[in-house]
Write a protein that holds these residues in place. Structure first.
Motif, short mmCIF file in Angstrom:
data_model
loop_
_atom_site.label_atom_id
_atom_site.label_comp_id
_atom_site.label_asym_id
_atom_site.label_seq_id
_atom_site.Cartn_x
_atom_site.Cartn_y
_atom_site.Cartn_z
N LEU A 159 0.80 -1.14 0.02
CA LEU A 159 0.08 -0.02 0.06
C LEU A 159 0.81 1.25 0.05
O LEU A 159 1.78 1.36 0.69
N GLN A 160 0.54 2.32 -0.87
CA GLN A 160 1.33 3.30 -0.99
C GLN A 160 0.63 4.66 -0.33
O GLN A 160 -0.58 4.58 -0.69
N MET A 161 1.21 5.20 0.58
CA MET A 161 0.65 6.42 1.32
C MET A 161 1.66 7.60 1.36
O MET A 161 2.74 7.29 1.05
N GLY A 162 0.98 8.79 1.54
CA GLY A 162 1.81 10.06 1.31
C GLY A 162 1.95 10.69 2.65
O GLY A 162 1.08 10.64 3.65
N GLY A 219 13.26 5.10 3.64
CA GLY A 219 12.62 4.62 4.88
C GLY A 219 11.62 3.41 4.39
O GLY A 219 10.65 3.36 5.34
N PHE A 220 11.79 2.67 3.40
CA PHE A 220 11.21 1.72 3.05
C PHE A 220 11.59 0.09 3.73
O PHE A 220 10.97 -0.80 3.52
N THR A 221 12.68 0.13 4.64
CA THR A 221 13.31 -1.16 4.94
C THR A 221 12.28 -1.96 6.05
O THR A 221 11.77 -1.17 6.80
N ASN A 222 12.04 -3.03 5.60
CA ASN A 222 10.89 -3.70 6.41
C ASN A 222 9.60 -3.20 6.22
O ASN A 222 8.65 -3.81 7.19
N ALA A 223 9.34 -2.20 5.60
CA ALA A 223 7.78 -1.46 5.33
C ALA A 223 6.93 -2.49 4.78
O ALA A 223 6.86 -3.45 3.64
N GLN A 224 5.36 -2.50 5.64
CA GLN A 224 4.48 -3.17 4.85
C GLN A 224 3.81 -2.10 4.25
O GLN A 224 3.15 -2.45 3.44
N VAL A 225 3.89 -0.71 4.62
CA VAL A 225 3.16 0.19 3.93
C VAL A 225 4.23 1.28 3.56
O VAL A 225 4.92 1.52 4.32
N GLU A 226 4.29 1.77 2.26
CA GLU A 226 5.46 2.80 1.89
C GLU A 226 4.96 4.12 1.81
O GLU A 226 3.78 4.50 1.27
N LEU A 227 5.62 5.01 2.53
CA LEU A 227 5.22 6.23 2.77
C LEU A 227 6.42 7.19 1.88
O LEU A 227 7.40 7.25 2.13
N SER A 228 5.54 7.81 0.92
CA SER A 228 6.33 8.77 0.20
C SER A 228 6.23 10.11 0.34
O SER A 228 5.08 10.50 0.85
N VAL A 229 7.01 11.07 -0.10
CA VAL A 229 6.72 12.38 -0.13
C VAL A 229 5.95 13.20 -1.01
O VAL A 229 6.28 12.93 -2.34
N THR A 230 5.08 14.11 -0.73
CA THR A 230 4.31 14.65 -1.70
C THR A 230 3.86 16.03 -0.83
O THR A 230 3.51 16.09 -0.01
N PRO A 231 4.12 17.30 -1.75
CA PRO A 231 4.00 18.50 -1.24
C PRO A 231 2.54 18.51 -0.82
O PRO A 231 1.64 18.34 -1.46
N PRO A 232 2.12 19.32 0.33
CA PRO A 232 0.95 19.34 0.88
C PRO A 232 -0.36 19.79 -0.05
O PRO A 232 -1.24 19.08 -0.31
N PRO A 233 0.00 20.64 -0.97
CA PRO A 233 -1.33 21.51 -2.03
C PRO A 233 -1.34 20.22 -2.87
O PRO A 233 -2.60 20.10 -3.55
N GLN A 234 -0.60 19.27 -3.12
CA GLN A 234 -0.70 18.39 -4.32
C GLN A 234 -1.24 17.06 -3.63
O GLN A 234 -1.58 16.11 -4.57
#
Length: 448
Positions: free
Chosen positions: A162-165, A198-213
């Motif tokens: 799962l990809q989250m921001g 910060g993906f090591t051992n991740a079950q959910v991957e968190l990526s950077v997105t600027p707030p207004p986007q």
């Protein structure tokens, strides 16, 4: 005591005799540029400008939107900006050398709370299927990530994650969504010296997105949820593209969100100017939180009209108005009173608490941004290098003398540490004087 602290103490002593009678401070620099990101919690800086509080201090301030948090920080470091609306984690991370390295300090906390976690409509439907109690127009809060866990596990079985921001690696948003996920047994991943994402051992991957986007990125399907400040959770509700499932008030009640950050070199070179800036910000925070005898916020609608201008936040008045006037929509059918969603002054929120710095340091260590164990005294030392209550209290003394604030508005005699609290979504006790014990109390995360 650091050189900067010694400088501030000496400068403060000299100022006390000359300017507590209400005279204008002898400013080293009176034309300033401050940066911000298009979020409602830039409000104290904007209000200090628009209501004339900076001008009252003899300051001519230009307030300039920045495209992202990294460029904002870079512009404070290189001198393009004199100071900025910053993520609470930015001065700390820069000072300890995680990411961009520079000694950044803060003498003013801009606000408490103000963030939410929003999921896509499809994810929300899945969470409702996993927990039928959520399948109502007004589900009980707080909503944990327990009902998200089966969705995460199903994705993993299919070879996907799962990809989250979130908005930045050292943002409150990153630590809050990690906290929320980990409290339900979902691993949000570690940072390592080799893994900067910060993906090591991740079950959910968190990526950077600027707030207004964030809303557009959610709508496109590139992420299935995000943690962001306002108005970008309410925007998802307004557009019908997602559902806020929790706010950071429920993850950590009355948590610090943004600070006003400056380069330590700038602070040393401009001590009077720094005090003058903090004076104006304290007045802006107080104006933002003013209420009538019934406890109704009396200045927030005016603040919203100012913030909705395109040169500031630039979102629709009605979208910004929700949370800023004490309400929050979780769904179009679920409007709730949240008087403390945005706090700009009460609860001694503007004071630069060392304990806030300690919490952010524990999260950096918990998720591997600090790669090696540190002793408890290190956390205290770093917090005291970054947070400058001396500047804040000097500004407050002037304001008290001038009649702009009351004695009870300021925590004059604190040691800089708030009491221990367990008002977190998982009920775990955070004692800022025992950072190692706090780290080790979590099931998921580094232990020392």
């Amino acid at each position: 005591m650091t050189d900067l602290k010694k400088w501030i103490t000496t400068a403060s002593a000299a100022l006390a005799l000359s300017s507590l009678n209400g005279e204008m401070l002898d400013l080293e620099k009176d034309e300033l540029k401050f940066g911000f990101i298009k979020l409602t919690d830039c409000a104290p800086i904007v209000i200090a400008k628009e209501k004339g509080f900076f001008e009252d201090e003899g300051l001519q301030v230009e307030v300039i939107a920045q495209p992202n948090w990294k460029q904002l920080l870079d512009n404070v470091i290189n001198g393009e900006l004199d100071g900025a609306h910053m993520l609470s984690g930015q001065p700390i991370a820069a000072t300890i050398g995680f990411g961009t390295e520079a000694h950044i300090v803060t003498a003013y906390t801009l606000d408490l709370n103000g963030n939410g976690i929003t999921v896509s409509n499809a994810i929300w439907e899945g969470m409702q299927e996993n927990d039928p109690a959520l399948d109502t127009d007004t589900p009980a809060h707080p909503i944990t990530a327990d009902s998200l866990k089966p969705i995460v596990e199903e994705k993993l079985e299919e070879g996907e994650k799962l990809q989250m921001g979130m908005v930045f690696p050292v943002s409150t948003h990153n630590y809050e969504i990690r906290y929320w996920l980990a409290a339900a047994g979902i691993h949000p991943g570690f940072y390592t010296s080799e893994d900067k994402k910060g993906f090591t051992n991740a079950q959910v991957e968190l990526s950077v997105t600027p707030p207004p986007q964030m809303p557009a990125t959610l709508e496109s399907g590139n992420i299935s949820g995000y943690c962001v400040g306002e108005p970008w959770n309410q925007q998802a509700v307004a557009k019908g593209i997602g559902v806020p499932v929790t706010t950071n008030y429920d993850i950590w009640k009355n948590n610090p969100e943004k600070v006003f950050g400056v380069n330590a070199k700038w602070a040393k070179e401009n001590p009077n100017t720094h005090i003058a800036v903090v004076k104006a910000l304290i007045r802006a925070g107080k104006w933002l939180d003013e209420t009538d005898s019934d406890g109704v916020l009396i200045n927030r609608e005016e603040a919203v009209r100012i913030l909705s201008q395109p040169n500031y936040v630039g979102a629709d008045f009605d979208v910004i108005k929700n949370s800023m006037t004490g309400y929050f929509y979780f769904q179009k059918t679920d409007k709730r009173e949240m008087p403390d969603f945005n706090v700009f002054f009460k609860y001694h929120s503007t004071y630069p608490w060392y304990s806030d710095g300690v919490w952010f340091l524990t999260q950096m260590r918990r998720w591997g941004q600090i790669t090696e164990p540190k002793p408890a005294e290190w956390y205290d030392k770093v917090a005291k290098e970054v947070y400058l209550p001396e500047v804040y209290l000097e500004a407050a003394k002037h304001l008290l003398e001038e009649g702009h604030i009351s004695e009870e508005d300021i925590p004059w005699d604190t040691d800089g540490y708030k009491p221990a609290t367990d008002e977190f979504i998982d009920g775990i006790l955070f004692d800022p004087k025992d950072p190692i014990g706090y780290l080790n109390s979590h099931t998921i995360g580094n232990k020392d």
